[in-house]
Design an enzyme around this catalytic site. Structure first.
Site, PDB file in Angstrom:
ATOM      1  N   THR A   1      -0.715   0.753 -10.437  1.00 53.57           N
ATOM      2  CA  THR A   1      -2.103   0.262 -10.164  1.00 53.57           C
ATOM      3  C   THR A   1      -3.007   1.060  -9.403  1.00 53.57           C
ATOM      4  OG1 THR A   1      -3.148  -1.868  -9.724  1.00 53.57           O
ATOM      5  CG2 THR A   1      -1.562  -1.039  -7.972  1.00 53.57           C
TER       6      THR A   1
ATOM      7  N   GLU B   1     -11.846   0.028 -11.003  1.00 56.97           N
ATOM      8  CA  GLU B   1     -11.550  -0.966 -12.096  1.00 56.97           C
ATOM      9  C   GLU B   1     -12.498  -0.894 -13.401  1.00 56.97           C
ATOM     10  OE1 GLU B   1     -11.557  -1.756  -8.673  1.00 56.97           O
ATOM     11  OE2 GLU B   1      -9.179  -2.052  -8.420  1.00 56.97           O
TER      12      GLU B   1
ATOM     13  N   GLU C   1       0.925  -1.173   0.057  1.00 52.43           N
ATOM     14  CA  GLU C   1       0.010   0.057  -0.120  1.00 52.43           C
ATOM     15  C   GLU C   1       0.927   1.223   0.047  1.00 52.43           C
ATOM     16  OE1 GLU C   1      -2.985   0.170  -0.594  1.00 52.43           O
ATOM     17  OE2 GLU C   1      -4.048  -1.838  -0.020  1.00 52.43           O
TER      18      GLU C   1
ATOM     19  N   ARG D   1       0.262   3.759  -3.365  1.00 53.19           N
ATOM     20  CA  ARG D   1      -0.489   4.844  -2.976  1.00 53.19           C
ATOM     21  C   ARG D   1       0.617   6.062  -2.945  1.00 53.19           C
ATOM     22  NH1 ARG D   1      -6.007   3.943  -0.121  1.00 53.19           N
ATOM     23  NH2 ARG D   1      -6.012   1.420  -0.269  1.00 53.19           N
TER      24      ARG D   1
ATOM     25  N   ASP E   1      -4.040 -10.293  -8.927  1.00 52.53           N
ATOM     26  CA  ASP E   1      -4.665  -9.182  -9.788  1.00 52.53           C
ATOM     27  C   ASP E   1      -3.262  -8.424 -10.365  1.00 52.53           C
ATOM     28  OD1 ASP E   1      -4.530  -8.030  -7.317  1.00 52.53           O
ATOM     29  OD2 ASP E   1      -6.451  -7.187  -7.388  1.00 52.53           O
TER      30      ASP E   1
HETATM   31  C1  DMJ Z   1      -6.354   0.243  -5.369  1.00 51.18           C
HETATM   32  O1  DMJ Z   1      -5.857   0.395  -4.160  1.00 51.18           O
HETATM   33  C2  DMJ Z   1      -5.527  -0.388  -6.383  1.00 51.18           C
HETATM   34  O2  DMJ Z   1      -6.338  -0.194  -7.695  1.00 51.18           O
HETATM   35  C3  DMJ Z   1      -5.265  -1.754  -6.332  1.00 51.18           C
HETATM   36  O3  DMJ Z   1      -4.590  -2.441  -7.229  1.00 51.18           O
HETATM   37  C4  DMJ Z   1      -6.614  -2.501  -5.862  1.00 51.18           C
HETATM   38  N1  DMJ Z   1      -7.380  -2.057  -5.026  1.00 51.18           N
HETATM   39  C5  DMJ Z   1      -7.780  -0.571  -4.899  1.00 51.18           C
HETATM   40  C6  DMJ Z   1      -8.889  -0.193  -5.800  1.00 51.18           C
HETATM   41  O4  DMJ Z   1      -9.965  -1.115  -5.833  1.00 51.18           O
END
Ligand code: DMJ
Length: 462
Positions: free
Chosen positions: A451, A367, A124, A128, A251
């Site tokens: 992501t 997503e 995280e 982020r 994922d």
């Molecule tokens: C985000 O923190 C990122 O997209 C991560 O890859 C998956 N979960 C959340 C959004 O759903």
């Protein structure tokens, strides 16, 4: 006779002229109305962002994230790491929100410090904060963003001190003490874009090399049929949960194999992605009533275990599109759209054969919108704009609160939950905004989104 023929021809000419003129004007009208509608939605998205940011400022200023229902805040580790300002900053830049960007930049440069005696989740922090700071530096040019990113990167590095080189889940930002030897492919393999970019921008290869070794070690442990499982002991390299899928905990491992190849041009990632996607499509793709889904299966035998799909999985059409497989990408986005419409907004997980909802929450996830944006970019098919409008209208209808937007406990009852994750501002509203923008707003092909939707640009040669 001649006169009659002349009259006929004139009449025919007038008809052809009128039809084509009419067709032209219809096209113009269609074009104008779609451009106007896009602008209307773009403005709605911007307003949604401003309202959410204002609510954050009013009730959660200086904290990690807003709790819209209780008008409070949440700090993930008891002390704030300014998740929302860091995550939201580049969206402000893309939306042209100068004042808000100044506010976010001000608090980040004044208050953000990683010199804290807390044990944080590497994944995280990376997607982020590290991703947010790197993209802030690239878009804004402020060198102190890079200094913060480098400081964070160095404090996270001890996670890789395991016998295999795959990372522990957690690290203390001051002592470097690590924990969490049972990790998963997503948390092991979703580091490369941020660590790699940090290396390139600081001319220090250590971040790139450590993150790459982790991915390679994970890939080496794929099964004979090319699949990975859900959890692995990073000290022994032994798989703990052997269920394979494209969902949460795996994922973004696939997403980063592809994107690392695109951003760094490193052929090892190309090979790993191509081998992986072939296995995924062979064993996990599942056609039910003519619709494409991706199932869960045993990583060694490929035998299917469950037929679940959910909000998180809706990132996959974007990956397929970026990887050049538009056919599967479009098919899967259609299925995602069906999932959305089942209850008017998508559930966290449901059974795509029986339509039974397994986890009914909605966390304001991005997503499905991200995938609509990629598909609209590649196909220009207006149906992805219509999907985007539908997604925005539903979120507005069910998740809008007096103070910003809030998650749902249940997409069936529409009961709200007191949480506005920072990714709502970083990703969900950013992808909406870009979907409704003119292509010149953002040069899609020059960037790779991490992501968490932080755009990263290759500014280096090798
Ligand atoms: C985000 O923190 C990122 O997209 C991560 O890859 C998956 N979960 C959340 C959004 O759903």
């Amino acid at each position: 006779m001649i006169q009659k023929t002349f009259l006929h021809l004139t009449f025919l000419f007038i008809i052809i002229y009128l039809t084509s003129a009419n067709a032209f004007s219809l096209n113009t009208v269609a074009k104008d109305s779609s451009t106007n509608e896009k602008q209307v939605y773009q403005e709605k998205v911007k307003q949604a962002f401003i309202e959410s940011w204002n609510a954050y400022k009013k009730f959660a200023w200086g904290h990690d994230q807003l709790k819209p229902l209780s008008k409070g805040f949440r700090d993930w580790y008891g002390e704030s790491l300014l998740m929302t300002p860091v995550d939201a900053f580049d969206t402000m830049i893309l939306m042209g929100l100068k004042q808000e960007a100044e506010e976010a930049k001000g608090i980040i440069l004044e208050k953000l410090s990683f010199n804290k005696n807390i044990s944080v989740q590497n994944f995280e922090m990376t997607i982020r904060l590290l991703g947010g700071l790197l993209s802030a530096y690239q878009l804004d040019g402020e060198r102190r963003f890079l200094t913060l990113a480098e400081d964070l990167g160095k404090r996270l590095l001890p996670v890789f001190n395991s016998p295999t080189g795959m990372p522990y889940g957690y690290v203390n930002l001051i002592t470097g003490v690590v924990k969490g030897n049972i990790n998963n492919p997503a948390e092991i393999g979703t580091l490369m874009l941020e660590y790699g970019t940090l290396s390139k921008l600081t001319n220090n290869p250590i971040f790139y090399d450590k993150a790459k070794k982790a991915v390679v070690e994970l890939f080496k442990r794929r099964s004979k049929i090319g699949l990975v499982g859900t959890t692995i002991d990073i000290e022994t390299g032994e798989w703990k949960n052997k269920e394979s899928h494209i969902s949460g905990m795996i994922d973004s491992y696939y997403e980063y194999l592809l994107k690392s190849w695109k951003l760094f041009g490193d052929p090892d990632f190309k090979n790993m992605y191509e081998e992986s996607i072939t296995a995924v499509n062979k064993y996990l793709a599942d056609i039910v009533n003519g619709q494409l889904w991706y199932c869960q299966a045993d990583m060694n035998t490929g035998v299917r275990t469950t037929q679940y799909y959910g909000a998180l999985d809706a990132y996959f059409p974007a990956v397929l599109a970026l990887g050049g497989d538009l056919k599967r990408s479009e098919q899967l986005e259609e299925s995602c759209y069906k999932m959305w419409n089942l209850h008017g907004i998508e559930p966290e997980e449901f059974n795509y054969v029986s339509n039974e909802v397994i986890y009914p929450g909605y966390e304001l996830r991005p997503e499905i919108i991200e995938s609509a944006y990629y598909l609209y970019h590649y196909t220009k098919n207006p149906k992805y704009l219509s999907m985007g409008k539908k997604f925005f209208d539903s979120i507005y209808k069910y998740c809008k609160d007096e103070n910003g937007f809030t998650a749902l406990k249940s997409v069936i009852t529409k009961e709200k939950r007191d949480s506005m994750e920072s990714f709502f501002l970083a990703e969900t509203l950013k992808y909406f905004y870009l979907l409704f923008s003119s292509p010149s707003t953002f040069e899609f092909d020059r960037y790779i989104f991490n992501t968490e939707a932080h755009p990263l640009k290759r500014t280096w040669k090798n």
